[in-house]
Write an enzyme that holds these catalytic residues in place. Structure first.
Site, mmCIF file in Angstrom:
data_model
loop_
_atom_site.group_PDB
_atom_site.id
_atom_site.type_symbol
_atom_site.label_atom_id
_atom_site.label_comp_id
_atom_site.label_asym_id
_atom_site.label_seq_id
_atom_site.Cartn_x
_atom_site.Cartn_y
_atom_site.Cartn_z
ATOM 1 N N ARG A 199 44.344 9.876 31.419
ATOM 2 C CA ARG A 199 42.888 10.044 31.240
ATOM 3 C C ARG A 199 42.283 8.821 30.538
ATOM 4 N NH1 ARG A 199 39.269 9.571 27.261
ATOM 5 N NH2 ARG A 199 40.714 10.557 25.798
ATOM 6 N N ASP A 200 42.615 8.621 29.273
ATOM 7 C CA ASP A 200 42.013 7.531 28.493
ATOM 8 C C ASP A 200 42.387 6.189 29.121
ATOM 9 O OD1 ASP A 200 41.039 5.883 26.388
ATOM 10 O OD2 ASP A 200 41.512 7.389 24.903
ATOM 11 N N HIS A 259 43.861 9.486 16.723
ATOM 12 C CA HIS A 259 43.736 8.886 18.066
ATOM 13 C C HIS A 259 43.306 7.439 17.830
ATOM 14 C CE1 HIS A 259 42.331 9.178 22.423
ATOM 15 N NE2 HIS A 259 41.522 8.207 22.004
ATOM 16 N N CYS A 318 37.433 3.200 26.092
ATOM 17 C CA CYS A 318 36.287 4.039 26.469
ATOM 18 C C CYS A 318 35.298 3.171 27.240
ATOM 19 C CB CYS A 318 35.621 4.607 25.216
ATOM 20 S SG CYS A 318 34.140 5.557 25.585
ATOM 21 N N HIS A 362 42.988 3.613 18.685
ATOM 22 C CA HIS A 362 42.996 2.523 19.669
ATOM 23 C C HIS A 362 43.489 1.252 18.970
ATOM 24 C CE1 HIS A 362 41.281 4.297 23.337
ATOM 25 N NE2 HIS A 362 40.840 5.219 22.494
ATOM 26 N N ASN A 393 44.804 2.909 23.602
ATOM 27 C CA ASN A 393 45.374 3.621 22.465
ATOM 28 C C ASN A 393 46.668 2.956 22.023
ATOM 29 O OD1 ASN A 393 45.809 6.654 21.223
ATOM 30 N ND2 ASN A 393 43.828 6.331 22.220
HETATM 31 P P1 HMG Z 1 23.893 13.680 32.702
HETATM 32 O O1 HMG Z 1 23.568 12.695 33.774
HETATM 33 O O2 HMG Z 1 23.016 13.714 31.481
HETATM 34 O O3 HMG Z 1 24.084 15.142 33.274
HETATM 35 O O4 HMG Z 1 25.385 13.373 32.236
HETATM 36 P P2 HMG Z 1 23.070 16.231 33.765
HETATM 37 O O5 HMG Z 1 23.486 17.495 33.111
HETATM 38 O O6 HMG Z 1 21.653 15.749 33.595
HETATM 39 O O7 HMG Z 1 23.397 16.306 35.341
HETATM 40 C C1 HMG Z 1 23.115 15.218 36.210
HETATM 41 C C2 HMG Z 1 23.982 15.330 37.456
HETATM 42 O O8 HMG Z 1 25.367 15.234 37.088
HETATM 43 C C3 HMG Z 1 23.851 16.690 38.178
HETATM 44 O O9 HMG Z 1 24.087 16.442 39.561
HETATM 45 C C4 HMG Z 1 25.016 17.476 37.622
HETATM 46 O O10 HMG Z 1 25.464 18.512 38.487
HETATM 47 C C5 HMG Z 1 26.085 16.404 37.504
HETATM 48 P P3 HMG Z 1 22.880 16.220 40.607
HETATM 49 O O11 HMG Z 1 22.052 17.466 40.469
HETATM 50 O O12 HMG Z 1 22.158 14.972 40.136
HETATM 51 O O13 HMG Z 1 23.598 16.043 41.893
HETATM 52 N N1 HMG Z 1 27.069 16.760 36.470
HETATM 53 C C6 HMG Z 1 28.383 16.866 36.678
HETATM 54 N N2 HMG Z 1 29.141 16.673 37.777
HETATM 55 C C7 HMG Z 1 30.483 16.891 37.638
HETATM 56 N N3 HMG Z 1 31.060 17.287 36.480
HETATM 57 C C8 HMG Z 1 30.330 17.467 35.368
HETATM 58 C C9 HMG Z 1 28.926 17.256 35.454
HETATM 59 N N4 HMG Z 1 27.930 17.357 34.561
HETATM 60 C C10 HMG Z 1 26.800 17.050 35.191
HETATM 61 N N5 HMG Z 1 30.912 17.858 34.248
HETATM 62 C C11 HMG Z 1 27.506 13.948 31.294
HETATM 63 C C12 HMG Z 1 25.986 14.090 31.180
HETATM 64 C C13 HMG Z 1 28.106 14.473 30.003
HETATM 65 C C14 HMG Z 1 27.992 14.742 32.474
HETATM 66 C C15 HMG Z 1 27.838 12.434 31.489
HETATM 67 O O14 HMG Z 1 27.248 11.739 30.479
HETATM 68 C C16 HMG Z 1 29.314 12.161 31.504
HETATM 69 O O15 HMG Z 1 30.023 12.568 32.413
HETATM 70 N N6 HMG Z 1 29.818 11.452 30.451
HETATM 71 C C17 HMG Z 1 31.237 11.224 30.305
HETATM 72 C C18 HMG Z 1 31.506 9.847 29.852
HETATM 73 C C19 HMG Z 1 32.998 9.692 29.636
HETATM 74 O O16 HMG Z 1 33.806 10.305 30.304
HETATM 75 N N7 HMG Z 1 33.369 8.791 28.667
HETATM 76 C C20 HMG Z 1 34.746 8.518 28.386
HETATM 77 C C21 HMG Z 1 35.460 9.649 27.723
HETATM 78 S S1 HMG Z 1 35.197 9.763 25.968
HETATM 79 C C22 HMG Z 1 36.377 8.682 25.288
HETATM 80 O O17 HMG Z 1 36.988 7.932 25.994
HETATM 81 C C23 HMG Z 1 36.663 8.770 23.821
HETATM 82 C C24 HMG Z 1 37.977 9.517 23.507
HETATM 83 O O18 HMG Z 1 39.086 8.892 24.124
HETATM 84 C C25 HMG Z 1 38.201 9.547 21.994
HETATM 85 C C26 HMG Z 1 38.093 8.178 21.314
HETATM 86 O O19 HMG Z 1 38.690 7.200 21.789
HETATM 87 O O20 HMG Z 1 37.386 8.121 20.285
HETATM 88 C C27 HMG Z 1 37.911 10.968 23.970
HETATM 89 MG MG MG Z 2 40.133 7.168 23.362
#
Ligand code: HMG
Ligand code: MG
Length: 315
Positions: free
Chosen positions: A27-28, A219, A252, A221, A261
């Site tokens: 995933r990450d 966690h 990220c 990095h 990580n």
């Molecule tokens: P948004 O655009 O604000 O969502 O995104 P929305 O609710 O306004 O919906 C817009 C469209 O997206 C709609 O579709 C929804 O159905 C669709 P449309 O009507 O336009 O066709 N949608 C989805 N589709 C599939 N699955 C879903 C989903 N939700 C909405 N779950 C959202 C908001 C949160 C979805 C977006 O911002 C997003 O996906 N962000 C994720 C970013 C991400 O993955 N970042 C990396 C992970 S975090 C990380 O790496 C840190 C970590 O490792 C810890 C650390 O290192 O500190 C965990």
């Molecule tokens: Mg991370």
């Protein structure tokens, strides 16, 4: 002048004799690659990680495929890649749509995620911190009722790429709310790898003052090479749960400059050398790192991945 010999403090008096590793490379790691890895490559990587003895693996994300196209095959992967007995597969889940998708695959665990700093949270999930907590209050209890385990992440605990320093109080407030909602464990993220050991000691001690040690994980990095030093401080203070990514792959996509990580091989090598049990076979883990490198198609940065294992004690 006489030099008085003072007894050395036992730094590891509190450290556990066994730790649990939560593997995040599928995933990450893969979320941050510029190429989309085909499904069969992801399956090869996950199989190799399981074969190495990893028991908790975050395999994908049910986030928007528009935001993270690298993980758009989450349903297919989670539906068709089942964990063997004793192994848990988990996936990130940001909202009710994500929960719906996770439930349809029969996955046993999800992880909700948010940041301790407002700007990173907004850039990463397009919402304020308070709105994100509101979304989680609507999905965590039903997820648990449906039989899922739920883990939580708090990102940018050691620093934010947009706002700089972040107060441990901000992270603690969010972690406590996520625990109240039902998360079994909160993983504290040094998202951009800026943490240093004394800061880690202060953060871990602050958390230990408020919750049992098994409630949180680190966690780290390794962007600036301090991940293992921070892990060591956590270990000294009794932390037993560490996230890691084979080969050190990851980052990220919404945190500029973020690298992977702490490499799982580096973590396991250090733990083994210190006599701390991980349940992971280092030789097989190095194999898994080689699989990751083949699947991803670029050299990976992990130190032990590059140098190989070294038998610390004669057989
Ligand atoms: P948004 O655009 O604000 O969502 O995104 P929305 O609710 O306004 O919906 C817009 C469209 O997206 C709609 O579709 C929804 O159905 C669709 P449309 O009507 O336009 O066709 N949608 C989805 N589709 C599939 N699955 C879903 C989903 N939700 C909405 N779950 C959202 C908001 C949160 C979805 C977006 O911002 C997003 O996906 N962000 C994720 C970013 C991400 O993955 N970042 C990396 C992970 S975090 C990380 O790496 C840190 C970590 O490792 C810890 C650390 O290192 O500190 C965990
Ligand atoms: Mg991370």
């Amino acid at each position: 002048m006489t030099t008085e010999r003072r007894p050395l403090p036992d730094l590891f008096a509190c450290s556990p004799d066994r730790v649990s590793i939560y593997e995040v490379s599928p995933r990450d790691g893969l979320q941050n690659e510029s190429v989309v890895i085909p499904l069969h490559g992801k399956r090869r990587l996950i199989d190799a990680l399981v074969a190495a003895g990893l028991r908790r693996i975050e395999i994908t994300s049910f986030v928007s495929p528009k935001w993270v196209p690298q993980l758009a095959d989450a349903e297919e992967l989670a539906r068709d890649t089942k964990p063997p007995e004793g192994v848990t597969f988990s996936a990130l889940c940001p909202n009710s749509k994500g929960l719906e998708r996770a439930l349809a695959t029969g996955l046993g665990e999800i992880a909700v995620f948010m940041s301790a700093s407002e700007t990173h949270n907004q850039k990463n999930v397009n919402k304020s911190i308070d709105r994100t907590l509101g979304v989680f209050s609507e999905i965590v209890p039903p997820a648990i009722e449906a039989g899922l385990k739920v883990r939580g992440y708090v990102s940018t605990v050691w620093g934010c790429p947009y706002e700089g320093p972040v107060s441990p109080e901000a992270s603690l407030r969010i972690a406590k709310k996520l625990i109240e909602l039902g998360c079994y464990q909160i993983s504290l993220g040094d998202t951009i790898g800026v943490g240093t050991p004394r800061q880690t000691r202060d953060i871990v001690q602050r958390f230990l003052g408020e919750m049992p040690v098994e409630r949180f994980a680190l966690h780290m990095h390794d962007t600036r090479g301090t991940a293992l030093a921070n892990v060591l401080v956590g270990l000294e203070l009794g932390v037993r749960d560490f996230d890691a990514s084979v080969g050190g792959v990851g980052g990220c996509p919404y945190a500029p400059g973020a690298a992977g990580n702490v490499a799982t091989e580096d973590l396991v090598f250090m733990m083994q050398g210190m006599g701390v049990e991980t349940g992971v076979d280092l030789d097989k883990l190095i194999e898994a790192g080689n699989v990751a490198e083949q699947v991803i198609g670029r050299p990976l940065p992990g130190k032990v991945h590059k140098s190989g294992a070294f038998k610390l004690r004669p057989a």
